[in-house]
Write an enzyme that holds these catalytic residues in place. Structure first.
Site, PDB file in Angstrom:
ATOM      1  N   ARG B  68     -36.579  33.054  48.178  1.00  0.00           N
ATOM      2  CA  ARG B  68     -35.780  34.215  48.586  1.00  0.00           C
ATOM      3  C   ARG B  68     -34.338  33.977  48.182  1.00  0.00           C
ATOM      4  O   ARG B  68     -33.615  33.271  48.866  1.00  0.00           O
ATOM      5  CB  ARG B  68     -35.868  34.387  50.109  1.00  0.00           C
ATOM      6  CG  ARG B  68     -37.203  34.943  50.572  1.00  0.00           C
ATOM      7  CD  ARG B  68     -37.440  34.623  52.034  1.00  0.00           C
ATOM      8  NE  ARG B  68     -36.444  35.243  52.886  1.00  0.00           N
ATOM      9  CZ  ARG B  68     -36.681  36.240  53.736  1.00  0.00           C
ATOM     10  NH1 ARG B  68     -37.903  36.727  53.858  1.00  0.00           N
ATOM     11  NH2 ARG B  68     -35.731  36.732  54.475  1.00  0.00           N
ATOM     12  N   ASP B  70     -30.362  34.784  47.560  1.00  0.00           N
ATOM     13  CA  ASP B  70     -29.314  35.553  48.248  1.00  0.00           C
ATOM     14  C   ASP B  70     -28.723  36.640  47.352  1.00  0.00           C
ATOM     15  O   ASP B  70     -28.898  36.607  46.144  1.00  0.00           O
ATOM     16  CB  ASP B  70     -28.163  34.604  48.636  1.00  0.00           C
ATOM     17  CG  ASP B  70     -28.466  33.866  49.920  1.00  0.00           C
ATOM     18  OD1 ASP B  70     -29.285  34.357  50.720  1.00  0.00           O
ATOM     19  OD2 ASP B  70     -27.879  32.772  50.114  1.00  0.00           O
ATOM     20  N   TYR B 132     -33.490  25.212  39.968  1.00  0.00           N
ATOM     21  CA  TYR B 132     -32.335  26.108  39.947  1.00  0.00           C
ATOM     22  C   TYR B 132     -31.342  25.565  38.927  1.00  0.00           C
ATOM     23  O   TYR B 132     -31.232  24.351  38.751  1.00  0.00           O
ATOM     24  CB  TYR B 132     -31.651  26.143  41.315  1.00  0.00           C
ATOM     25  CG  TYR B 132     -32.374  26.961  42.352  1.00  0.00           C
ATOM     26  CD1 TYR B 132     -32.037  28.290  42.589  1.00  0.00           C
ATOM     27  CD2 TYR B 132     -33.407  26.407  43.122  1.00  0.00           C
ATOM     28  CE1 TYR B 132     -32.701  29.048  43.540  1.00  0.00           C
ATOM     29  CE2 TYR B 132     -34.078  27.162  44.074  1.00  0.00           C
ATOM     30  CZ  TYR B 132     -33.724  28.476  44.287  1.00  0.00           C
ATOM     31  OH  TYR B 132     -34.373  29.226  45.225  1.00  0.00           O
ATOM     32  N   ARG B 224     -26.232  25.818  46.304  1.00  0.00           N
ATOM     33  CA  ARG B 224     -24.825  26.208  46.174  1.00  0.00           C
ATOM     34  C   ARG B 224     -23.903  25.246  46.924  1.00  0.00           C
ATOM     35  O   ARG B 224     -22.779  24.981  46.482  1.00  0.00           O
ATOM     36  CB  ARG B 224     -24.632  27.643  46.651  1.00  0.00           C
ATOM     37  CG  ARG B 224     -25.220  28.649  45.661  1.00  0.00           C
ATOM     38  CD  ARG B 224     -25.445  30.007  46.279  1.00  0.00           C
ATOM     39  NE  ARG B 224     -24.209  30.590  46.765  1.00  0.00           N
ATOM     40  CZ  ARG B 224     -24.144  31.640  47.570  1.00  0.00           C
ATOM     41  NH1 ARG B 224     -25.264  32.217  47.995  1.00  0.00           N
ATOM     42  NH2 ARG B 224     -22.993  32.119  47.954  1.00  0.00           N
TER      43      ARG B 224
END
Lengths: 272, 272
Positions: B68, B70, B132, B224
């Site tokens: 999921r 952001d 990622y 992040r």
């Protein structure tokens, strides 16, 4: 080349009030502007840069550029030049000047550096070679991360055929067929193309086909018409030899379509 | 891992009306959406995909996703799965179905393919590894062509120090310090990170620093916050060993800032 050199001599600065010359290296995202060249009432790169320089130097400034790009065409290595006083020259060569130029211009313009040049240097007439790169995205689905900097061509292209066709462009040729018809009238249309090569690259994992075109100087829409014609070959609509025939015809109707502006980047200018 | 597997078993499809399972591989440009997860009255990726599938299959469809993301986070290799009838499965496996899904979803979503999976497959619980990639643009001037997919950090980073710091993340650790505090409460925060590596890449000649993070699963804002902390090291604000201390603290306040969403791309999911 000889012609350009003569013109360069004629255009050399001779105003004793501005004995020094500087150049500015800049990039821009083409979509934000109505092209490079200043036009009244339009947002243009030249308008933005000249306005910023005029604010900094507190006098009107006009610049000469290495290549007048059309609306929508991007630049990574555009060069502009202009004459200045010794004092202005020193002020412009500071880091703070680059920051000011970026602050005073549109955020889709990125000023990279300012350089001192020999007096009378012209970004246009002293350029010995210019490089453009065009990006094509092949595939069933449009690109997500490169759609603003590429031409989406559905399906896949025959790159070997394009490579063969590209060789026809190399050398000194009359490019009248590969130039916007209206702007070729009564003007010399011979140009020297040193390299047309195809490369695979990627933007965040999305594959692009990159066409690199290097030559001394280019006519209006020349690179985009070359690319549009190469894509016609890549699609199998034309044979590679068709490029040579189109060159010989010296007629805009003999060549392929003009590829969309957003795929083109004015990459680099080389000076002697 | 064992916990995820148990949860997966519990969530496996057992509705005999939908005996087959398919997955959809898709990308999206994060800026266009209020995140992946469906939210009433908001433009979301899940909302768009479920709506398109519901139109195609003429019944409500709910999907499960691999990650999921952001608001603002991009994806190149997001995977969603859902159960279907045999007839629906066959219809979805055609090329026309991919075209329809692209036509029915927002143009910043690119559906790449549909695959048949073993019955009861879950894009979430069957994922064994997720990757990622985060993009940082260093330099005095913001990027022209990659500003929507990178974090602009003024000046240059000490990549050797970042490389050293990155090694502290590798292995099985409690990532409570590197996770949005509110979402960590009362939940397991141990994760296995297999790789954190730094690479140089470029987008149309503009250099980017790419941080690749590969692990079994990730907490909210984990990548992040890892990147924001690595950049603090790269800027010289922290020593590389600080990462190990921050991990040990198990307290969100011990780690660095959360890097901006637009630099992050959900790159790839691997299934057994």
């Amino acid at each position: 080349m000889a012609q350009a050199t003569r013109a360069a001599q004629a255009q050399r600065s001779c105003d004793p009030a501005f004995p020094a010359t500087v150049s500015v290296l800049l990039g821009y995202q083409g979509a934000a502007f109505a092209g490079f060249a200043r036009q009244p009432g339009q947002l243009t790169v030249q308008g933005q840069v000249e306005q910023a320089l005029s604010v900094m130097l507190r006098r009107p400034v006009e610049v000469v550029c290495a290549g007048r790009t059309d609306a929508g065409v991007h630049a990574r290595g555009q060069v502009v030049s202009f004459d200045v006083t010794q004092d202005e020259c020193e002020r412009l060569l500071s880091r703070a000047a680059v920051r000011s130029l970026n602050a005073l211009t549109h955020d889709r313009i990125a000023v990279q550096r300012v350089d001192r040049r020999p007096a009378g240097f012209s970004a246009r007439f002293d350029a010995v070679e210019r490089e453009y790169r065009y990006h094509v995205h092949e595939g069933a689905v449009p690109s997500l991360f490169a759609s603003q900097v590429s031409w989406h061509v559905a399906g896949s292209l025959d790159v070997d055929a394009m490579q063969e066709a590209a060789r026809c462009f190399v050398g000194e040729h009359d490019f009248k067929s590969f130039c916007k018809a209206a702007s070729a009238e009564g003007k010399p249309t011979c140009r020297f193309v040193r390299e047309v090569s195809l490369h695979r690259c990627e933007v965040l994992g999305e594959p692009l086909l990159q066409v690199r075109v290097v030559g001394n100087a280019f006519l209006h829409s020349m690179v985009r018409t070359m690319v549009g014609s190469l894509v016609a070959v890549g699609r199998g609509q034309r044979a590679p030899e068709w490029i040579a025939e189109a060159l010989k015809a010296a007629d805009r109707r003999a060549a392929g379509e003009c590829a969309p502006a957003q795929g083109l980047v004015f990459w680099e200018v080389r000076y002697a």
